[in-house]
Write a protein that holds these residues in place. Structure first.
Motif, PDB file in Angstrom:
ATOM      1  N   ASP A  85       0.579  -1.373  -0.211  1.00 52.85           N
ATOM      2  CA  ASP A  85       0.085  -0.079   0.341  1.00 52.85           C
ATOM      3  C   ASP A  85       0.585   1.358   0.451  1.00 52.85           C
ATOM      4  OD1 ASP A  85      -2.400  -1.197   0.147  1.00 52.85           O
ATOM      5  OD2 ASP A  85      -2.955  -0.937   2.149  1.00 52.85           O
ATOM      6  N   LEU A  86       1.883   1.039   0.969  1.00 56.63           N
ATOM      7  CA  LEU A  86       2.362   2.660   0.601  1.00 56.63           C
ATOM      8  C   LEU A  86       3.634   2.859  -0.375  1.00 56.63           C
ATOM      9  CD1 LEU A  86       4.066   4.605   3.241  1.00 56.63           C
ATOM     10  CD2 LEU A  86       5.896   2.640   3.769  1.00 56.63           C
ATOM     11  N   ARG A  93      -2.323   3.612   5.585  1.00 51.50           N
ATOM     12  CA  ARG A  93      -3.854   4.441   5.889  1.00 51.50           C
ATOM     13  C   ARG A  93      -5.219   3.001   5.476  1.00 51.50           C
ATOM     14  NH1 ARG A  93      -7.769   8.813   4.778  1.00 51.50           N
ATOM     15  NH2 ARG A  93      -8.918   9.123   7.290  1.00 51.50           N
ATOM     16  N   ARG A  94      -5.018   2.810   4.559  1.00 51.35           N
ATOM     17  CA  ARG A  94      -6.390   1.565   4.181  1.00 51.35           C
ATOM     18  C   ARG A  94      -6.691   0.696   4.806  1.00 51.35           C
ATOM     19  NH1 ARG A  94      -7.500  -2.907   0.867  1.00 51.35           N
ATOM     20  NH2 ARG A  94      -5.155  -2.831   0.404  1.00 51.35           N
ATOM     21  N   VAL A 142      -0.522  -3.580  13.110  1.00 56.47           N
ATOM     22  CA  VAL A 142       0.465  -3.904  12.293  1.00 56.47           C
ATOM     23  C   VAL A 142       0.834  -2.593  11.520  1.00 56.47           C
ATOM     24  CG1 VAL A 142       2.004  -5.219  10.048  1.00 56.47           C
ATOM     25  CG2 VAL A 142       0.499  -6.281  11.934  1.00 56.47           C
ATOM     26  N   PRO A 143       0.416  -1.520  10.319  1.00 62.15           N
ATOM     27  CA  PRO A 143       0.640  -0.695   9.649  1.00 62.15           C
ATOM     28  C   PRO A 143       1.206   0.224  11.030  1.00 62.15           C
ATOM     29  CG  PRO A 143      -1.497  -0.999   9.521  1.00 62.15           C
ATOM     30  CD  PRO A 143      -0.688  -2.043  10.301  1.00 62.15           C
ATOM     31  N   TYR A 144       0.208   0.319  11.637  1.00 63.02           N
ATOM     32  CA  TYR A 144       0.665   1.426  13.405  1.00 63.02           C
ATOM     33  C   TYR A 144       1.646   1.930  13.789  1.00 63.02           C
ATOM     34  CZ  TYR A 144       0.091   4.201  17.515  1.00 63.02           C
ATOM     35  OH  TYR A 144      -0.343   5.114  18.636  1.00 63.02           O
ATOM     36  N   ILE A 145       2.448   0.188  13.970  1.00 64.52           N
ATOM     37  CA  ILE A 145       3.883  -0.347  14.331  1.00 64.52           C
ATOM     38  C   ILE A 145       4.961   0.663  13.305  1.00 64.52           C
ATOM     39  CG2 ILE A 145       5.303  -2.362  14.781  1.00 64.52           C
ATOM     40  CD1 ILE A 145       3.337  -2.876  16.672  1.00 64.52           C
ATOM     41  N   VAL A 215      -2.623  10.274  11.240  1.00 64.72           N
ATOM     42  CA  VAL A 215      -1.276  10.247  10.903  1.00 64.72           C
ATOM     43  C   VAL A 215      -0.054   9.757   9.376  1.00 64.72           C
ATOM     44  CG1 VAL A 215       1.109   9.936  12.211  1.00 64.72           C
ATOM     45  CG2 VAL A 215      -0.757  10.228  13.583  1.00 64.72           C
ATOM     46  N   ALA A 216      -1.291   8.586   8.874  1.00 64.20           N
ATOM     47  CA  ALA A 216      -0.824   7.781   8.063  1.00 64.20           C
ATOM     48  C   ALA A 216      -1.300   8.587   6.886  1.00 64.20           C
ATOM     49  CB  ALA A 216      -0.990   6.219   7.640  1.00 64.20           C
ATOM     50  N   LYS A 217      -1.929   8.859   6.547  1.00 65.63           N
ATOM     51  CA  LYS A 217      -2.860   9.597   5.359  1.00 65.63           C
ATOM     52  C   LYS A 217      -1.379  10.861   4.562  1.00 65.63           C
ATOM     53  CE  LYS A 217      -6.603  12.770   3.900  1.00 65.63           C
ATOM     54  NZ  LYS A 217      -7.803  13.727   4.375  1.00 65.63           N
ATOM     55  N   ARG A 218      -1.937  10.511   3.134  1.00 64.40           N
ATOM     56  CA  ARG A 218      -0.968  11.150   2.261  1.00 64.40           C
ATOM     57  C   ARG A 218      -1.460  11.842   0.699  1.00 64.40           C
ATOM     58  NH1 ARG A 218       5.183  10.945   2.728  1.00 64.40           N
ATOM     59  NH2 ARG A 218       4.567  11.346   0.523  1.00 64.40           N
TER      60      ARG A 218
END
Length: 468
Positions: A85-86, A93-94, A142-145, A215-218
């Motif tokens: 995703d990144l 974020r998804r 998992v993505p949060y970490i 925080v993960a939004k771009r």
């Protein structure tokens, strides 16, 4: 490495300045969700099964273990998916959003077992519902970490970021550890009480997670600034085997990761065992179900003040040395609790409070060391694999906490613990009460001592990170 790290929001500015307070606050708010989910099921789910649904102790342990084993299976896959995703969309974020939106409903369903069901059907209900809940949690966790390694490349800024995360985590543990059981008593009917607890706590957990997703939004996907040929092909169309292979490669090539993960898993087993045993200590040693709330206040109130203190000490002497000190203090405090076998009483709250001070360091410091491990790997292997690290890390944490509940259920079964349905009165044998105390004190102390062996082999220091 510094110019390759910013793959998440606000990270572009982090290479030259301190993280913004808003970024830290929003990221830390996610720990309201992670702390709530880690605390409340670990505290009440085994007890819910054995002392409300009438499920035998060994079967209750099996229910929780199976759900957690599923977590271990899917976490590396989620790690690889969030890396993809990144790469494709410039954001993790998804998956975080999917998990945050699904968890409240599934959490409530876990504690909504119809009273007419017998122990077997009730156990199956909890197994299915909790497995789905744990899956939703992993989609977020998992993505949060993985985010801190991308938010800032700086050694001390990561300590600052993770210190405030642990402050919120500590508040969450207090909120859910004391407030969850209190919500359970809103009705004299345990069925209603557990349902109210599941609904309210599920909503609060979900809200905390939703805040952290920002925080993960771009606004744009991350371009291939520094192409990583070894990773790109897998990112295009990865299969299940490749997802696991990425996690195995991370373990094989990074000795710091292996040592840190081994330490953290052993400590998760120790704290998971104490967490699962707290309600049993309150009921059968202190002779009050409500005493579990006091145990959590004793554990968390000192930790609220201690978390920033551990961060300050780490900035002076290093994270790894501070982590070792916190672990030793926790082990000594846990061992002291063994004294309630011969002299039960309110004095137990003192060593629990000391353990709480140490626990704050045991949570914040390894989480601040993980981004250092990821950055160290990026120096030699290129970026784009933080999700693989966080997936394996989350799987390891899950194993630790799952084995904590499993170990408790085995001790209870071996010492003759008597399960009961809601409202039923039973007497526990002395051996079962002794087993509860040992699982809350001696066994965790031994596990922490073992974790110090692997921590001593952790090689990274401040110079290794800042020199990059």
């Amino acid at each position: 490495m510094g110019n390759e790290a910013p793959s998440a929001p606000e990270a572009a500015a982090s290479t030259s300045s301190r993280l913004r307070a808003g970024t830290i606050a929003r990221y830390a708010t996610g720990s309201l969700g992670t702390g709530g989910f880690a605390t409340l099921p670990g505290l009440v789910l085994t007890y819910y099964l054995t002392d409300s649904l009438g499920v035998a102790a060994l079967a209750a342990g099996a229910v929780i273990t199976i759900a957690k084993v599923w977590d271990v299976i899917i976490d590396p896959v989620i790690g690889a998916l969030t890396d993809r995703d990144l790469a494709r969309h410039g954001s993790r974020r998804r998956l975080m959003l999917i998990g945050a939106c699904a968890l409240p409903l599934l959490f409530a369903v876990t504690f909504a077992v119809p009273p007419a069901l017998g122990p077997l059907a009730a156990g199956i209900w909890v197994l299915l519902a909790f497995t789905l809940t744990a899956t939703a949690f992993s989609l977020f966790q998992v993505p949060y970490i993985a985010l801190p390694a991308e938010l800032t490349p700086r050694y001390d800024e990561r300590t600052r970021l993770l210190t405030w995360r642990v402050v919120v985590l500590t508040l969450a543990i207090l909120l859910f550890g004391a407030g969850g059981p209190a919500l359970r008593r809103v009705s004299d009917d345990p069925v209603v009480g557990y349902l109210v607890m599941g609904i309210v706590c599920g909503v609060v957990i979900g809200l905390g997670m939703l805040v952290a997703t920002t925080v993960a939004k771009r606004s744009a996907p991350a371009p291939a600034v520094a192409p990583a040929p070894a990773v790109a092909p897998a990112a295009e169309n990865p299969g299940i085997r490749e997802h696991y292979a990425a996690g195995i490669r991370a373990l094989r090539r990074s000795r710091p990761f292996r040592m840190l993960l081994s330490t953290f898993v052993l400590q998760a087993l120790a704290t998971g065992l104490m967490l699962a045993g707290a309600q049993y200590v309150a009921t059968w040693v202190l002779h009050s179900e409500a005493a579990v709330e006091l145990l959590f206040v004793a554990l968390i109130a000192p930790a609220l003040l201690a978390a920033p203190g551990w961060g300050a000490v780490a900035r002076r002497i290093g994270k790894e040395r501070t982590f070792a000190i916190a672990s030793v203090v926790f082990a000594i405090a846990a061992l002291t609790i063994l004294g309630v076998l011969w002299a039960p009483g309110d004095w137990i709250y003192v060593p629990v409070g000391v353990a709480g001070i140490a626990y704050a360091g045991m949570q914040s410091l390894p989480m601040a060391m993980l981004p250092d491990v990821i950055s160290h790997d990026e120096q030699t292997n290129g970026p784009g694999q933080a999700g693989s690290f966080s997936g394996v890390w989350t799987a390891g944490e899950t194993v630790g906490f799952a084995l904590g509940a499993t170990t408790l259920s085995l001790i209870l079964a071996m010492t003759g613990y008597v399960s009961r349905a809601a409202g039923q009165v039973v007497e526990q044998p002395d051996a079962a009460v002794a087993g509860i105390v040992v699982s809350f004190s001696l066994v965790p102390a031994v596990l922490i001592a073992l974790s110090l062996v692997t921590l001593a082999r952790y090689p990274l220091r401040r110079a290794d990170i800042d020199a990059s």
